[in-house]
Design a protein around this motif. Structure first.
Motif, short mmCIF file in Angstrom:
data_model
loop_
_atom_site.label_atom_id
_atom_site.label_comp_id
_atom_site.label_asym_id
_atom_site.label_seq_id
_atom_site.Cartn_x
_atom_site.Cartn_y
_atom_site.Cartn_z
N PRO A 171 0.82 -1.22 0.00
CA PRO A 171 0.00 0.00 0.00
C PRO A 171 0.85 1.27 0.00
O PRO A 171 1.07 1.89 1.04
CB PRO A 171 -0.81 -0.12 1.30
CG PRO A 171 0.07 -0.95 2.19
CD PRO A 171 0.87 -1.87 1.32
N VAL A 172 1.34 1.65 -1.15
CA VAL A 172 2.28 2.77 -1.23
C VAL A 172 1.88 3.76 -2.31
O VAL A 172 1.41 3.38 -3.38
CB VAL A 172 3.73 2.23 -1.42
CG1 VAL A 172 3.84 1.30 -2.60
CG2 VAL A 172 4.74 3.35 -1.51
N THR A 173 2.04 5.03 -1.98
CA THR A 173 1.67 6.15 -2.86
C THR A 173 2.92 7.00 -3.08
O THR A 173 3.75 7.12 -2.18
CB THR A 173 0.59 7.00 -2.14
OG1 THR A 173 -0.50 6.16 -1.81
CG2 THR A 173 0.10 8.16 -3.01
N ILE A 174 3.03 7.61 -4.27
CA ILE A 174 4.19 8.47 -4.58
C ILE A 174 3.72 9.92 -4.74
O ILE A 174 2.67 10.17 -5.33
CB ILE A 174 4.85 8.02 -5.89
CG1 ILE A 174 5.52 6.65 -5.73
CG2 ILE A 174 5.89 9.04 -6.39
CD1 ILE A 174 6.17 6.11 -7.01
N THR A 175 4.53 10.88 -4.24
CA THR A 175 4.32 12.29 -4.61
C THR A 175 5.56 12.79 -5.35
O THR A 175 6.68 12.34 -5.09
CB THR A 175 4.08 13.19 -3.39
OG1 THR A 175 5.15 13.03 -2.47
CG2 THR A 175 2.76 12.88 -2.72
N ARG A 176 5.35 13.72 -6.27
CA ARG A 176 6.47 14.34 -7.01
C ARG A 176 6.29 15.85 -7.00
O ARG A 176 5.31 16.37 -7.55
CB ARG A 176 6.52 13.84 -8.46
CG ARG A 176 6.81 12.35 -8.56
CD ARG A 176 6.92 11.89 -10.01
NE ARG A 176 7.14 10.46 -10.08
CZ ARG A 176 6.58 9.63 -10.96
NH1 ARG A 176 5.77 10.10 -11.89
NH2 ARG A 176 6.84 8.34 -10.94
N CYS A 177 7.23 16.53 -6.38
CA CYS A 177 7.12 17.98 -6.21
C CYS A 177 8.29 18.69 -6.89
O CYS A 177 9.31 18.08 -7.21
CB CYS A 177 7.11 18.29 -4.71
SG CYS A 177 6.80 20.01 -4.30
N GLY A 178 8.16 20.00 -7.06
CA GLY A 178 9.24 20.82 -7.62
C GLY A 178 10.17 21.33 -6.54
O GLY A 178 10.21 20.81 -5.43
N ASN A 179 10.92 22.38 -6.88
CA ASN A 179 11.95 22.92 -5.97
C ASN A 179 11.34 23.57 -4.74
O ASN A 179 10.56 24.51 -4.87
CB ASN A 179 12.78 23.98 -6.70
CG ASN A 179 13.69 23.37 -7.74
OD1 ASN A 179 13.23 22.70 -8.66
ND2 ASN A 179 14.98 23.58 -7.59
N VAL A 219 7.91 25.13 1.36
CA VAL A 219 8.00 23.79 1.96
C VAL A 219 6.71 23.36 2.67
O VAL A 219 6.33 22.19 2.62
CB VAL A 219 9.23 23.69 2.90
CG1 VAL A 219 9.11 24.61 4.09
CG2 VAL A 219 9.51 22.25 3.31
N ASP A 220 5.98 24.32 3.29
CA ASP A 220 4.74 23.91 3.97
C ASP A 220 3.67 23.46 2.99
O ASP A 220 2.82 22.63 3.33
CB ASP A 220 4.21 25.06 4.85
CG ASP A 220 4.96 25.13 6.17
OD1 ASP A 220 5.90 24.32 6.38
OD2 ASP A 220 4.62 26.00 7.01
N ASP A 221 3.69 24.03 1.77
CA ASP A 221 2.74 23.55 0.75
C ASP A 221 3.11 22.13 0.32
O ASP A 221 2.24 21.29 0.08
CB ASP A 221 2.73 24.48 -0.47
CG ASP A 221 1.73 25.61 -0.31
OD1 ASP A 221 0.78 25.47 0.48
OD2 ASP A 221 1.89 26.65 -0.98
N HIS A 222 4.42 21.85 0.22
CA HIS A 222 4.83 20.48 -0.11
C HIS A 222 4.37 19.53 1.00
O HIS A 222 3.80 18.47 0.73
CB HIS A 222 6.36 20.42 -0.29
CG HIS A 222 6.85 19.10 -0.82
ND1 HIS A 222 8.18 18.78 -0.88
CD2 HIS A 222 6.20 18.01 -1.31
CE1 HIS A 222 8.31 17.56 -1.38
NE2 HIS A 222 7.13 17.08 -1.66
N CYS A 223 4.58 19.94 2.26
CA CYS A 223 4.18 19.07 3.39
C CYS A 223 2.68 18.82 3.38
O CYS A 223 2.24 17.68 3.58
CB CYS A 223 4.58 19.73 4.72
SG CYS A 223 6.37 19.79 4.94
#
Ligand code: NAD
Ligand code: DAU
Length: 343
Positions: A171-179, A219-223
């Protein structure tokens, strides 16, 4: 979600994520696992430990004894993996540790999640796995085409996640974010590297003509994006995280000069040390995550101003790093021939 294992908790985004969760979930306990590489800092976790709901375990994610030991002894039900070698420039000097952590480490975590019946794992990936964007933005269906040893190692980790889910229903999910940018970022990445140098009246090395575009995210938006994908996303799915923050490196640098009241002459344009592997543009379409209810919150200019203020106010934190021999050695080795007397 009662007991969370957060790997890479002594680094930039991992520590900010722990702060984010501890603030919003008074019933959650966090076990933090980190190898304390050059990028991990005990001082980054002081406020986390002060909550009484965070316990630190030193160790590597590719060490199956450590990983299984923490998960089983602490009854971990959820894993969020931030641990990685994360810097492109370092990967061009020596990529071995990147493969160990970003590929083999991810595999070890997946095996432990499956063996211990962990309810959910979130693997933090990056938009760099897509390579360089042309006119359009990256969607989750964009083919992977990494161009540096770092981004190739992250793509390798993503493929392990994909295969584990398909083969074993892990049960694993991936996220991909920018800088990302924000407090506690190691001063080798563009924004904190330039802020800390400018505070010391040192010139900043801009690669090429500075026209490369990065898609910046506070960073808080990424979190919050990671947390939303963890709580509301589906296993086996990938979710991009972004807040439409495209900007050239030159624009960012000029903004930092303005905020710190430094002249344009502080920019030193240097031959691009990344050469042909330097991606020209990143651009993220995060509509899939938005379609399940996530929204970014932070406005770029204000977040950048707050970040500059954080580095001005927390000089003890970053000076403890920039005064270390290993930091100076990396800067000399990588930038020496480009910066000369401006090193
Ligand atoms: P960072 O370099 O600041 O922190 C990485 C942390 O991982 C450090 O504390 C380090 O000690 C730890 N670590 C390294 N190898 C380890 C190992 N083998 N076992 C256990 N711990 C280990 O990185 P960051 O910028 O906080 O990035 C965190 C994650 O987010 C990474 O997976 C990165 O690929 C991803 N990411 C970063 C960005 C960004 O802009 N910084 C953007 C998108 C995705
Ligand atoms: O896009 C997500 C990625 O963003 C993450 O996966 C990585 O972990 C993270 O490090 C970051 O990668 P970049 O290589 O884009 O970030 P960095 O801050 O190193 O560089 C940003 C841009 O600035 C890039 O185009 C190179 C340029 N640069 C960087 C440095 C350190 C310079 O011009 N001068 C510099 O001194």
């Amino acid at each position: 979600m009662k007991t969370l294992l957060v790997t890479g908790c002594a680094g930039f985004i991992g520590s900010n994520y722990c702060r984010y969760v501890l603030k919003r979930h008074p019933d959650v306990t966090i076990c933090g696992l980190d190898a304390l590489t050059y990028a991990g800092n005990l001082s980054t976790m002081e406020d986390l430990e002060a909550t009484g709901r965070f316990r630190f375990f030193p160790g590597k994610i590719q060490d199956e004894v450590v990983v299984n030991g923490v998960i089983s002894s602490q009854a971990v039900d959820t894993v969020v993996n931030f641990a990685a070698e994360s810097h492109n420039d370092r990967s061009l000097l020596d990529a071995a540790a990147f493969i160990q952590t970003d590929v083999a480490g991810v595999f070890t975590l997946l095996e432990a999640v499956q063996r211990n019946n962990v309810k959910r794992m979130l693997h933090v990936s990056t938009d760099e796995v897509y390579g360089s964007a042309t006119e359009s933005s990256f969607t989750e269906l964009t083919p992977l085409a990494p161009n540096t040893p770092y981004s190739a190692s992250k793509a390798g980790g993503d493929m392990q996640v994909r295969a584990h889910h398909i083969a074993y229903h892990t049960p694993v999910t991936i996220t991909r974010c920018g800088n990302n940018f924000g407090p506690f970022q190691y001063p080798e990445k563009l924004i904190p590297f330039f802020i800390t140098r400018l505070l010391d009246h040192k010139k900043v090395p801009l690669y090429g003509d500075g026209s490369q575009v990065r898609d910046w995210v506070y960073v808080d938006d990424h979190c919050s994006g990671i947390h939303h994908a963890l709580l509301h996303g589906f296993a086996g799915e990938v979710y991009n995280v972004g807040s439409r923050g495209e900007c050239t490196n030159l624009e960012i640098t000029k903004r930092l000069l303005e905020l710190l009241d430094r002249p344009m002459e502080m920019i030193k344009f240097i031959e691009d040390p990344r050469g042909g592997s330097h991606d020209r543009r990143y651009s993220i379409d995060a509509s899939k995550l938005q379609s399940i209810g996530w929204q970014p919150e932070f406005e770029f200019d204000k977040a950048l101003e707050d970040t500059v203020r954080w580095y001005v106010d927390n000089q003890d934190w970053w000076r403890a790093i920039t005064s270390r021999d290993d930091y100076r050695q990396f800067i000399e080795r990588y930038y020496g021939r480009y910066l000369g007397e401006d090193l």
